[in-house]
Motif scaffolding. Structure first.
Motif, PDB file in Angstrom:
ATOM      1  N   VAL A  48       8.406 -43.815  -2.993  1.00  0.00           N
ATOM      2  CA  VAL A  48       8.745 -44.379  -1.946  1.00  0.00           C
ATOM      3  C   VAL A  48      10.160 -44.193  -1.536  1.00  0.00           C
ATOM      4  O   VAL A  48      10.506 -43.963  -0.182  1.00  0.00           O
ATOM      5  CB  VAL A  48       8.582 -45.921  -1.806  1.00  0.00           C
ATOM      6  CG1 VAL A  48       9.207 -46.689  -0.715  1.00  0.00           C
ATOM      7  CG2 VAL A  48       7.160 -46.345  -2.291  1.00  0.00           C
ATOM      8  N   SER A  51      10.421 -40.880   0.307  1.00  0.00           N
ATOM      9  CA  SER A  51       9.903 -40.810   1.600  1.00  0.00           C
ATOM     10  C   SER A  51      10.827 -41.553   2.826  1.00  0.00           C
ATOM     11  O   SER A  51      11.156 -41.121   3.646  1.00  0.00           O
ATOM     12  CB  SER A  51       8.585 -41.632   1.640  1.00  0.00           C
ATOM     13  OG  SER A  51       7.982 -41.661   3.032  1.00  0.00           O
ATOM     14  N   SER A  52      11.335 -42.784   2.329  1.00  0.00           N
ATOM     15  CA  SER A  52      12.139 -43.395   3.383  1.00  0.00           C
ATOM     16  C   SER A  52      13.458 -42.855   3.477  1.00  0.00           C
ATOM     17  O   SER A  52      14.163 -42.770   4.593  1.00  0.00           O
ATOM     18  CB  SER A  52      12.703 -44.780   2.804  1.00  0.00           C
ATOM     19  OG  SER A  52      13.191 -44.747   1.829  1.00  0.00           O
ATOM     20  N   THR A 100      16.957 -44.579   5.166  1.00  0.00           N
ATOM     21  CA  THR A 100      16.184 -45.634   4.692  1.00  0.00           C
ATOM     22  C   THR A 100      16.399 -46.813   5.579  1.00  0.00           C
ATOM     23  O   THR A 100      15.488 -47.519   5.686  1.00  0.00           O
ATOM     24  CB  THR A 100      16.662 -45.848   3.329  1.00  0.00           C
ATOM     25  OG1 THR A 100      16.070 -44.590   2.595  1.00  0.00           O
ATOM     26  CG2 THR A 100      16.051 -47.190   2.694  1.00  0.00           C
ATOM     27  N   ASN A 104      13.779 -49.111   7.430  1.00  0.00           N
ATOM     28  CA  ASN A 104      13.645 -50.537   7.272  1.00  0.00           C
ATOM     29  C   ASN A 104      13.508 -51.302   8.581  1.00  0.00           C
ATOM     30  O   ASN A 104      12.742 -52.172   8.666  1.00  0.00           O
ATOM     31  CB  ASN A 104      14.848 -51.073   6.298  1.00  0.00           C
ATOM     32  CG  ASN A 104      14.901 -52.459   6.265  1.00  0.00           C
ATOM     33  OD1 ASN A 104      13.703 -53.055   5.582  1.00  0.00           O
ATOM     34  ND2 ASN A 104      15.788 -53.146   6.662  1.00  0.00           N
ATOM     35  N   GLY A 108       9.332 -49.863   8.298  1.00  0.00           N
ATOM     36  CA  GLY A 108       8.505 -48.905   7.428  1.00  0.00           C
ATOM     37  C   GLY A 108       8.695 -49.447   5.798  1.00  0.00           C
ATOM     38  O   GLY A 108       9.435 -50.521   5.590  1.00  0.00           O
ATOM     39  N   LYS A 109       8.197 -48.796   5.020  1.00  0.00           N
ATOM     40  CA  LYS A 109       8.130 -49.221   3.731  1.00  0.00           C
ATOM     41  C   LYS A 109       9.526 -48.597   2.778  1.00  0.00           C
ATOM     42  O   LYS A 109       9.744 -47.254   3.167  1.00  0.00           O
ATOM     43  CB  LYS A 109       6.757 -48.560   2.962  1.00  0.00           C
ATOM     44  CG  LYS A 109       6.850 -49.009   1.321  1.00  0.00           C
ATOM     45  CD  LYS A 109       5.750 -48.028   0.503  1.00  0.00           C
ATOM     46  CE  LYS A 109       4.384 -48.900   0.996  1.00  0.00           C
ATOM     47  NZ  LYS A 109       3.369 -48.385   0.223  1.00  0.00           N
ATOM     48  N   ILE A 110      10.296 -49.462   2.249  1.00  0.00           N
ATOM     49  CA  ILE A 110      11.395 -48.946   1.621  1.00  0.00           C
ATOM     50  C   ILE A 110      11.316 -49.710   0.330  1.00  0.00           C
ATOM     51  O   ILE A 110      10.401 -50.540  -0.152  1.00  0.00           O
ATOM     52  CB  ILE A 110      12.614 -49.604   2.244  1.00  0.00           C
ATOM     53  CG1 ILE A 110      12.480 -50.997   2.560  1.00  0.00           C
ATOM     54  CG2 ILE A 110      12.587 -48.905   3.754  1.00  0.00           C
ATOM     55  CD1 ILE A 110      13.926 -51.818   1.979  1.00  0.00           C
ATOM     56  N   VAL A 111      12.260 -49.266  -0.731  1.00  0.00           N
ATOM     57  CA  VAL A 111      12.390 -49.984  -1.806  1.00  0.00           C
ATOM     58  C   VAL A 111      13.839 -50.996  -1.815  1.00  0.00           C
ATOM     59  O   VAL A 111      14.825 -50.298  -1.297  1.00  0.00           O
ATOM     60  CB  VAL A 111      12.688 -49.000  -3.010  1.00  0.00           C
ATOM     61  CG1 VAL A 111      12.804 -49.937  -4.255  1.00  0.00           C
ATOM     62  CG2 VAL A 111      11.270 -48.193  -3.273  1.00  0.00           C
ATOM     63  N   SER A 119      19.558 -50.625   0.990  1.00  0.00           N
ATOM     64  CA  SER A 119      18.264 -49.995   0.502  1.00  0.00           C
ATOM     65  C   SER A 119      18.510 -48.406   0.550  1.00  0.00           C
ATOM     66  O   SER A 119      17.836 -47.629  -0.027  1.00  0.00           O
ATOM     67  CB  SER A 119      17.052 -50.381   1.053  1.00  0.00           C
ATOM     68  OG  SER A 119      17.159 -50.265   2.366  1.00  0.00           O
TER      69      SER A 119
END
Length: 296
Positions: A48, A51-52, A100, A104, A108-111, A119
């Motif tokens: 993840v 990707s971000s 990232t 966000n 979208g998907k972030i950690v 993040s």
């Protein structure tokens, strides 16, 4: 997880192991699952992050608010011109940190590492290092484990929330996690990792949280970009043999005390700092209702 850096360092010294290994053993001991379960989970987290931190370099990612977007790609392309003062690695890290935050803001998907507002720092640090030096995913997982130990100590003894401790709590914690992770990744010692983590927080101590319109966009993204530079600098300082005069546990205590002394206007309420400027107020009005004094 370990509550204090002092405890963790004592285990590392006694057993002759890294922060990552000590952390993994502690998690296995507390949860009782096979260690591979956690290693596999870290690899999912890493995917993840990759990707971000990459999406914004490939396309202009616009945030839902329309307030920001496309800056990661701008910086990434600028880095190719040969005009930049920063070196190639740092430019790549900064661009990935912006990416990232844009992902966000675009839902979208972030950690959250450790929060959405901070993040971008850890993913950018690790992914850029992998791309430049060829570290494999297993090595990045060890760095992630090290970062998690640092973040957990900050969370348990202070705060990682901007609403409670200002931006120093968010980007400070993320930069500390990243600095320690970089030390782990580049073969440093546990003591050096916590020195680096200390330096990162020291250099962000007192940073306020003043998001325009209360959104995790501006100045948050810029602070993520500067956060990766602080992580890198902190790693180099520690590995050069510079030692923190204040132990990490006490640095965290100081950060928490500073956060508690901040007025509410400077703790994510968007009532102070940049958010309270005329332009900040105009932008906030534009985001919420589509009009402002600049365009009405």
């Amino acid at each position: 997880m370990y509550n204090k850096a002092e405890q963790l360092l004592a285990i590392c010294e006694k057993e002759g192991i890294s922060i990552a290994e000590a952390t993994l053993r502690k998690i296995v001991e507390e949860d009782g699952k096979d260690r591979q379960v956690y290693l596999d989970y870290c690899k999912k987290v890493l995917e993840v992050m990759k990707s971000s931190s990459s999406r914004g370099l490939e396309e202009e990612v616009k945030t839902m608010s329309g307030l920001t977007g496309g800056n990661a790609k701008r910086l990434y392309e600028y880095g190719k011109t040969g005009q930049a003062l920063s070196d190639e690695l740092l430019l790549d890290m900064m661009a990935r940190a912006l990416s990232t935050l844009e992902v966000n803001g675009a839902m979208g998907k972030i950690v959250a590492a450790p929060t959405a507002g901070a993040s971008g720092i850890l993913p950018a640090s690790l992914v850029s290092m992998q791309n430049k030096y060829g570290y494999d995913d297993d090595q990045l997982v060890q760095a992630l484990l090290t970062a998690s130990a640092v973040g957990a100590i900050v969370a348990m003894n202070a705060t990682i929330a901007g609403a409670e401790g200002g931006c120093q709590a968010e980007t400070g914690a993320a930069a500390a996690m990243s600095a320690a992770a970089l030390v782990e990744l580049t073969g440093g010692t546990p003591v050096e990792a916590f020195n680096a983590a200390s330096f990162a927080i020291v250099n962000l101590l007192g940073l306020v949280c003043d998001p325009i319109a209360g959104l995790v966009e501006f100045p948050c993204a810029l602070r993520n970009a500067s956060g990766v530079s602080i992580a890198m600098i902190s790693c180099d300082l520690a590995k050069a043999g510079v030692q923190s005069l204040i132990p990490f546990d006490e640095v965290v205590e100081a950060m928490y005390a500073v956060g508690r002394s901040m007025p509410a206007a400077l703790r994510e309420t968007a009532l102070g700092g940049l958010a309270a400027t005329k332009s900040g107020r105009d932008l906030s009005e534009w985001v919420t209702c589509g009009t402002c004094t600049n365009c009405s």
